[in-house]
Design an enzyme around this catalytic site. Structure first.
Site, short mmCIF file in Angstrom:
data_model
loop_
_atom_site.label_atom_id
_atom_site.label_comp_id
_atom_site.label_asym_id
_atom_site.label_seq_id
_atom_site.Cartn_x
_atom_site.Cartn_y
_atom_site.Cartn_z
N ALA A 13 -38.59 28.13 -8.45
CA ALA A 13 -37.36 27.53 -8.99
C ALA A 13 -36.72 28.34 -10.12
CB ALA A 13 -37.65 26.11 -9.48
N THR B 50 -51.87 16.28 -9.23
CA THR B 50 -50.75 15.38 -9.53
C THR B 50 -49.44 16.15 -9.54
OG1 THR B 50 -52.22 13.96 -10.80
CG2 THR B 50 -49.86 13.75 -11.24
N CYS C 140 -43.52 42.26 -13.97
CA CYS C 140 -44.97 42.29 -14.05
C CYS C 140 -45.47 43.64 -14.53
CB CYS C 140 -45.58 41.98 -12.69
SG CYS C 140 -44.79 40.59 -11.90
N ASN D 188 -37.29 42.26 -4.94
CA ASN D 188 -37.04 42.02 -6.36
C ASN D 188 -36.76 43.31 -7.14
OD1 ASN D 188 -39.92 42.06 -5.50
ND2 ASN D 188 -40.32 42.26 -7.69
N GLY E 58 -43.63 30.70 -7.27
CA GLY E 58 -43.59 31.71 -6.21
C GLY E 58 -44.94 32.37 -6.00
N THR E 59 -45.64 32.64 -7.08
CA THR E 59 -46.93 33.32 -6.97
C THR E 59 -47.93 32.48 -6.19
OG1 THR E 59 -46.56 34.50 -9.04
CG2 THR E 59 -48.85 34.30 -8.31
C1 PLP Z 1 -40.58 36.15 -9.31
C2 PLP Z 1 -41.11 36.46 -7.96
C3 PLP Z 1 -42.34 35.96 -7.52
C4 PLP Z 1 -43.24 35.14 -8.41
O1 PLP Z 1 -42.71 33.87 -8.62
P1 PLP Z 1 -43.19 33.01 -9.90
O2 PLP Z 1 -42.53 31.68 -9.66
O3 PLP Z 1 -42.68 33.70 -11.10
O4 PLP Z 1 -44.67 32.92 -9.84
C5 PLP Z 1 -42.75 36.26 -6.23
N1 PLP Z 1 -42.00 37.01 -5.42
C6 PLP Z 1 -40.81 37.50 -5.79
C7 PLP Z 1 -40.01 38.31 -4.83
C8 PLP Z 1 -40.33 37.27 -7.08
O5 PLP Z 1 -39.16 37.77 -7.45
#
Ligand code: PLP
Length: 384
Positions: A203, A240, A328, A154, A71-72
């Site tokens: 994921a 990769t 975080c 979140n 996600g990051t």
């Molecule tokens: C957990 C989260 C992320 C970061 O995702 P990662 O896969 O842990 O890097 C970004 N945005 C939201 C809203 C999240 O809950």
């Protein structure tokens, strides 16, 4: 002691069925999808099949799905890639984001401001952390490079009116990114319906493996790549492919989508019991985030005269794993930006608690938690 996990917004356990599907890709089927030979072709087929499955789950085309490390990275890629592209194409210089974004968006916007000469403007949110559409309409302008608004929050669980935001951005022809990392496990996502141009997923928030995610990029839109190198992902993201994790992400997403309606119903009942009981049994408690337009598994509170970190430690000692809001923020004594943005004063904001439910959460666990919480809050208050 039985440990009760109530932090599904931080991460979720890997689905056993997903784990089994991932296994062959670590050893027997170890090929590099970019290789020409048989081993490569097998791996490539697995990656392309996963891409199709993921696209199908979010109302996108397979070519629109780009695999990332999570996600990051997806958030970084979307915001930085679009900002730089729009500046190159039409000189746009302003980034428009909500003040309740995940750190992956907020910090990236700040870096674009401090080191790349962009301006960052924040869209107003209401007391629940929901985007003020009229304020967005007023602030969006030809100098806006990209708009980013979190799909579901979140920290406080609030779901944004994504369709309305998408419409406004679409009318102005400004690319719209939404961080859907929390939303994907629980909501009906249709990126075409909602006019979302850029969409992040990760994921491990939906019972898939950690370290894998995707960015969906609307067809015909080209971001400036962040990870450069080989020609993977049509030159959009080099490196990769993480084949086992890609296979796992697709299987996990398909599974949560198949389970979604039943699981949402079950979780909503547990969540509402939890919220109502906490507000009743703990004096000086307040719900944060929207009372109805919120994730079905998400409950979040502030407690007067409580130190949230202390509360977490006491809960952990009693066997309950919760969070103050965002994973975080370990060891960070400053109040959450999200809670300040919804108008809480800094002292109250330090007394936050997030309780997020998931597949393995039972009614019994929620009841146990509800029995324990009031006395733990009392103890935290006495400790000062
Ligand atoms: C957990 C989260 C992320 C970061 O995702 P990662 O896969 O842990 O890097 C970004 N945005 C939201 C809203 C999240 O809950």
């Amino acid at each position: 002691m039985e440990r009760v996990y109530l932090d599904y917004a931080a991460t979720t356990p890997l689905d056993d069925r997903v784990f089994i599907k991932m296994m062959p890709w670590f050893k027997q089927d170890f090929g590099n999808p970019s290789s020409v030979h048989y081993f490569g072709q097998q791996a490539e087929a697995a990656v392309e099949n996963a891409r199709k499955m993921i696209a199908g789950c979010v109302g996108a085309e397979p070519e629109e799905v780009i695999f990332t490390s999570g996600g990051t990275e997806s958030d970084n890629f979307a915001l930085r890639g679009a900002a730089l592209r729009e500046r190159e194409n039409r000189g746009a210089n302003e980034i428009l984001i909500s003040p309740v974004e995940h750190h992956a968006i907020k910090t990236t916007a700040e870096q674009l401001r401090d080191h790349f000469g962009f301006e960052v403007t924040y869209i107003d949110v209401d007391e629940y952390g929901m985007i003020d559409l009229r304020d967005l309409e007023q602030k969006i302008n030809p100098n806006t490079a990209v708009v980013s608004a979190i799909y579901a929050n979140n920290e406080i669980g609030t779901i944004n009116p994504i369709n309305e935001i998408g419409k406004i951005c679409h009318q102005q022809c400004i690319p719209f990114h939404s961080d859907g990392v929390q939303a994907v496990a629980h909501l009906d996502i249709d990126l075409k319906r909602d006019k979302v141009d850029l969409f992040s997923l990760g994921a491990h928030k939906f019972y898939g493996p950690k370290g894998i995610g995707a960015l969906v990029v609307r067809q015909g839109y080209s971001l400036i790549p962040m990870v450069t190198g080989g020609k993977q992902e049509e030159n959009r993201r080099a490196g990769t492919h993480n084949v086992p994790s890609i296979v796992g992400m697709a299987a996990a997403l398909k599974q949560v989508q198949d389970d979604r309606l039943m699981e949402c119903q079950r979780l909503t009942i547990l969540r509402d019991t939890l919220i109502n009981e906490v507000l009743q049994s703990v004096p000086g408690s307040k719900l944060t985030g929207h009372p109805r337009m919120r994730l079905p598994n998400h409950a979040s509170f502030v407690f007067e005269k409580v130190n949230g970190n202390q509360l977490l430690i006491l809960l952990d000692m009693a066997g309950f794993a919760c969070s103050s809001g965002s994973a975080c923020k370990i060891g960070d004594p400053s109040p959450s930006d999200v809670l300040l943005a919804i108008g809480l004063d800094p002292i109250t904001a330090l007394g936050s608690l997030r309780v997020t439910l998931g597949r393995e959460t039972t009614k019994r666990q929620v009841d146990q938690f509800l029995q324990t919480l009031p006395s733990v809050v009392e103890r935290a208050r006495k400790l000062g």
